[in-house]
Design an enzyme around this catalytic site. Sequence first.
Site, PDB file in Angstrom:
ATOM      1  N   GLY A   1       8.485  -2.428   0.982  1.00  0.00           N
ATOM      2  CA  GLY A   1       7.094  -2.327   1.398  1.00  0.00           C
ATOM      3  C   GLY A   1       6.872  -3.107   2.689  1.00  0.00           C
ATOM      4  O   GLY A   1       7.815  -3.430   3.415  1.00  0.00           O
TER       5      GLY A   1
ATOM      6  N   ALA B   1      -1.859   1.854  -0.229  1.00  0.00           N
ATOM      7  CA  ALA B   1      -3.019   1.021   0.098  1.00  0.00           C
ATOM      8  C   ALA B   1      -4.018   1.822   0.935  1.00  0.00           C
ATOM      9  O   ALA B   1      -3.759   2.129   2.091  1.00  0.00           O
ATOM     10  CB  ALA B   1      -2.574  -0.225   0.849  1.00  0.00           C
ATOM     11  N   GLN B   2      -5.161   2.178   0.331  1.00  0.00           N
ATOM     12  CA  GLN B   2      -6.188   2.942   1.046  1.00  0.00           C
ATOM     13  C   GLN B   2      -6.993   2.035   1.963  1.00  0.00           C
ATOM     14  O   GLN B   2      -7.382   2.422   3.061  1.00  0.00           O
ATOM     15  CB  GLN B   2      -7.133   3.619   0.051  1.00  0.00           C
ATOM     16  CG  GLN B   2      -6.487   4.715  -0.772  1.00  0.00           C
ATOM     17  CD  GLN B   2      -7.480   5.311  -1.770  1.00  0.00           C
ATOM     18  OE1 GLN B   2      -8.643   4.937  -1.801  1.00  0.00           O
ATOM     19  NE2 GLN B   2      -7.010   6.215  -2.590  1.00  0.00           N
TER      20      GLN B   2
ATOM     21  N   GLY C   1      -7.917  -1.498   4.202  1.00  0.00           N
ATOM     22  CA  GLY C   1      -7.328  -1.925   5.464  1.00  0.00           C
ATOM     23  C   GLY C   1      -6.717  -3.305   5.404  1.00  0.00           C
ATOM     24  O   GLY C   1      -6.298  -3.776   4.353  1.00  0.00           O
TER      25      GLY C   1
ATOM     26  N   GLU D   1     -15.867  -4.873   3.764  1.00  0.00           N
ATOM     27  CA  GLU D   1     -15.643  -4.571   2.350  1.00  0.00           C
ATOM     28  C   GLU D   1     -16.221  -5.676   1.485  1.00  0.00           C
ATOM     29  O   GLU D   1     -16.682  -6.706   1.991  1.00  0.00           O
ATOM     30  CB  GLU D   1     -14.136  -4.388   2.086  1.00  0.00           C
ATOM     31  CG  GLU D   1     -13.565  -3.165   2.792  1.00  0.00           C
ATOM     32  CD  GLU D   1     -12.081  -2.982   2.551  1.00  0.00           C
ATOM     33  OE1 GLU D   1     -11.488  -3.800   1.807  1.00  0.00           O
ATOM     34  OE2 GLU D   1     -11.502  -2.047   3.120  1.00  0.00           O
TER      35      GLU D   1
ATOM     36  N   HIS E   1      -9.104  -2.662 -10.655  1.00  0.00           N
ATOM     37  CA  HIS E   1      -9.997  -1.843  -9.841  1.00  0.00           C
ATOM     38  C   HIS E   1     -10.856  -1.011 -10.789  1.00  0.00           C
ATOM     39  O   HIS E   1     -10.335  -0.415 -11.731  1.00  0.00           O
ATOM     40  CB  HIS E   1      -9.205  -0.930  -8.899  1.00  0.00           C
ATOM     41  CG  HIS E   1     -10.039  -0.391  -7.796  1.00  0.00           C
ATOM     42  ND1 HIS E   1     -10.970   0.613  -7.998  1.00  0.00           N
ATOM     43  CD2 HIS E   1     -10.126  -0.734  -6.484  1.00  0.00           C
ATOM     44  CE1 HIS E   1     -11.579   0.862  -6.856  1.00  0.00           C
ATOM     45  NE2 HIS E   1     -11.090   0.068  -5.920  1.00  0.00           N
TER      46      HIS E   1
ATOM     47  N   ARG F   1     -16.407  -5.928  -7.905  1.00  0.00           N
ATOM     48  CA  ARG F   1     -15.512  -5.071  -8.690  1.00  0.00           C
ATOM     49  C   ARG F   1     -15.215  -5.639 -10.077  1.00  0.00           C
ATOM     50  O   ARG F   1     -14.995  -4.872 -11.011  1.00  0.00           O
ATOM     51  CB  ARG F   1     -14.219  -4.786  -7.919  1.00  0.00           C
ATOM     52  CG  ARG F   1     -13.359  -5.974  -7.618  1.00  0.00           C
ATOM     53  CD  ARG F   1     -12.011  -5.554  -7.025  1.00  0.00           C
ATOM     54  NE  ARG F   1     -12.143  -4.757  -5.823  1.00  0.00           N
ATOM     55  CZ  ARG F   1     -11.137  -4.473  -5.005  1.00  0.00           C
ATOM     56  NH1 ARG F   1      -9.941  -4.945  -5.260  1.00  0.00           N
ATOM     57  NH2 ARG F   1     -11.313  -3.740  -3.932  1.00  0.00           N
TER      58      ARG F   1
ATOM     59  N   HIS G   1      -4.771  -3.289 -10.670  1.00  0.00           N
ATOM     60  CA  HIS G   1      -4.757  -3.012  -9.226  1.00  0.00           C
ATOM     61  C   HIS G   1      -3.915  -4.003  -8.433  1.00  0.00           C
ATOM     62  O   HIS G   1      -3.091  -3.607  -7.616  1.00  0.00           O
ATOM     63  CB  HIS G   1      -6.203  -3.029  -8.713  1.00  0.00           C
ATOM     64  CG  HIS G   1      -6.350  -2.693  -7.267  1.00  0.00           C
ATOM     65  ND1 HIS G   1      -5.815  -1.550  -6.705  1.00  0.00           N
ATOM     66  CD2 HIS G   1      -6.972  -3.361  -6.245  1.00  0.00           C
ATOM     67  CE1 HIS G   1      -6.114  -1.510  -5.414  1.00  0.00           C
ATOM     68  NE2 HIS G   1      -6.800  -2.604  -5.110  1.00  0.00           N
TER      69      HIS G   1
ATOM     70  N   ARG H   1      -8.416 -12.072  -5.451  1.00  0.00           N
ATOM     71  CA  ARG H   1      -8.092 -11.719  -4.068  1.00  0.00           C
ATOM     72  C   ARG H   1      -9.309 -11.149  -3.345  1.00  0.00           C
ATOM     73  O   ARG H   1     -10.008 -10.286  -3.861  1.00  0.00           O
ATOM     74  CB  ARG H   1      -6.973 -10.679  -4.066  1.00  0.00           C
ATOM     75  CG  ARG H   1      -6.622 -10.121  -2.701  1.00  0.00           C
ATOM     76  CD  ARG H   1      -5.591  -9.021  -2.840  1.00  0.00           C
ATOM     77  NE  ARG H   1      -6.137  -7.855  -3.523  1.00  0.00           N
ATOM     78  CZ  ARG H   1      -6.510  -6.734  -2.926  1.00  0.00           C
ATOM     79  NH1 ARG H   1      -6.417  -6.628  -1.619  1.00  0.00           N
ATOM     80  NH2 ARG H   1      -6.979  -5.724  -3.614  1.00  0.00           N
TER      81      ARG H   1
END
Length: 528
Positions: A11, A46-47, A49, A115, A240, A287, A348, A383
């Site tokens: 990754g 990872a959608q 940013g 976000e 998530h 979330r 997630h 996080r």
Amino acid sequence: METNFLIIGSGAAGLTLAVKLAAKFPKKKITVVTKAHVSESNTKYAQGGVAAVFDLKKDSFQKHIDDTLRAGDGLCDEAVVEMVITEGPERLRELMEWGAKFDTDANGQLTLGREGGHSKFRVIHHKDTTGNEIERTLLERSNKLQNITMLPHHFAIDLITEHHFSEGKNENLSCYGAYVLDQISGNIFTIKADCTTLASGGMGQVYGHTTNPTVATGDGIAMAYRATARIQNMEFIQFHPTALYDGKNQSSFLISEAVRGFGAFLRNKNGERFMFNYDARGELASRDIVSRAIDSEMKNSGDDCVYLDCTHLNIDDFKKHFPNIYETCLQRNKNIAKDWIPVVPASHYLCGGVVVDVDGRTSLQNLFACGECSYTGLHGANRLASNSLLEALVYADRIFKYLCKHQPWQTTKDIPEWNDAGTVLLKDVEILQQKTVQLQSLMRRFAGVVRNNKDLKKASIQLEMLYFEVEALYQKHKLNTSLSELRNMVNVAHLIIQQSLIRKENRGGYFNEDYNKESVENIVNDKI
């Protein structure tokens, strides 16, 4: 096989380190082991940013630090937070120099998004496929470097330490490489390495319902645990709230929380918008609150999912902002223009992992870790959105710079070959799938979004029985990928449950009903 630098995982963290080492040391060998295709990793999916401060007129490092500390709920290492956030922009500029393309405005300036948890616009994107763009860039660069050997479809089984060739008690253990399974031939061989880095990603498959890819089975953490490396904060798992539910055990596609920010509603099967029953912000609550609300709705109704309603939104605008989400839903027979999207909370991101210092060093000599499998102290108890890729890039660079100054010594020890004498092929492969489903169900039920001590103790007892069953299969049969992954997931589940039981308060992403009740009782008693 011998190599100078062994990297387990392909990754963002692993490939960044590989590329930097290969360019700096052209005469040394860098070997990257990855159990699927080289591009298959958590990074790829990872959608969201990468959060970094680029506009110093409207933002500041201190504001990003404050937002990170607030999300981490008092458990972040402040020195690490400052280091990652101040070094982050330079790592992203480096990535852009290598060819990564992020969204820009008409003037060519980076388009900065915002976000959950961020006080300023500071998140850079490549549409809704940022991770995939980073992965593409790193793979293209690594392919140009002759001294990087990629070993796709190879599975790292165990780290090699003194446990494998020394009798008696060893206080200061070192890592000498790994035993690796060639998944095509079935052969297990030794990779002797001067330095080994775990960049193996997350563990979402322990829960089954996850936004992680199928390769995310906690392998690096489990290997480090069996090698006696320090593991910490495994109770802090970020769930998530909205992963696409397709009626199967695994749910691997994330419906970004930005979709709720765009105006989507959460409904139960009766069409009721239930979020306002839990928080005044409704669908725009954090979330963790949304995850607990959905978990509560599902438990109260017995339903397998709730629904995300986008039918009232401007679909053309939706397609522009979320092309990947729109197309994926369509491929799964969900036309968001007229269909509600079935969603469930899904594992997630893991905030804990293998403990490392500021240079990525673990408690074992010559063993490093970076990315999601590591615990750096950046995330604390929860996080902050889009800090994970930032952490991976910064820590890969920190390990690289440390190795430039402190090149690992070459061991003269003879490493024993893998010994599976007396084992037989496992013919009943279905038993592994059955036990995997059993483990995932146990973890969702007893150690999921909302926990309590009674359930955690039940989980501990049931997991111990499962451990002995899996260990018996491991001792009797030749290893294959499924058996190795199941063994690793059982180890990781054990760490999650035991460290959850040790945690005596609710912090960040950890929520225990027992401590919530105690807090309420204490407040009442104080008032009395």
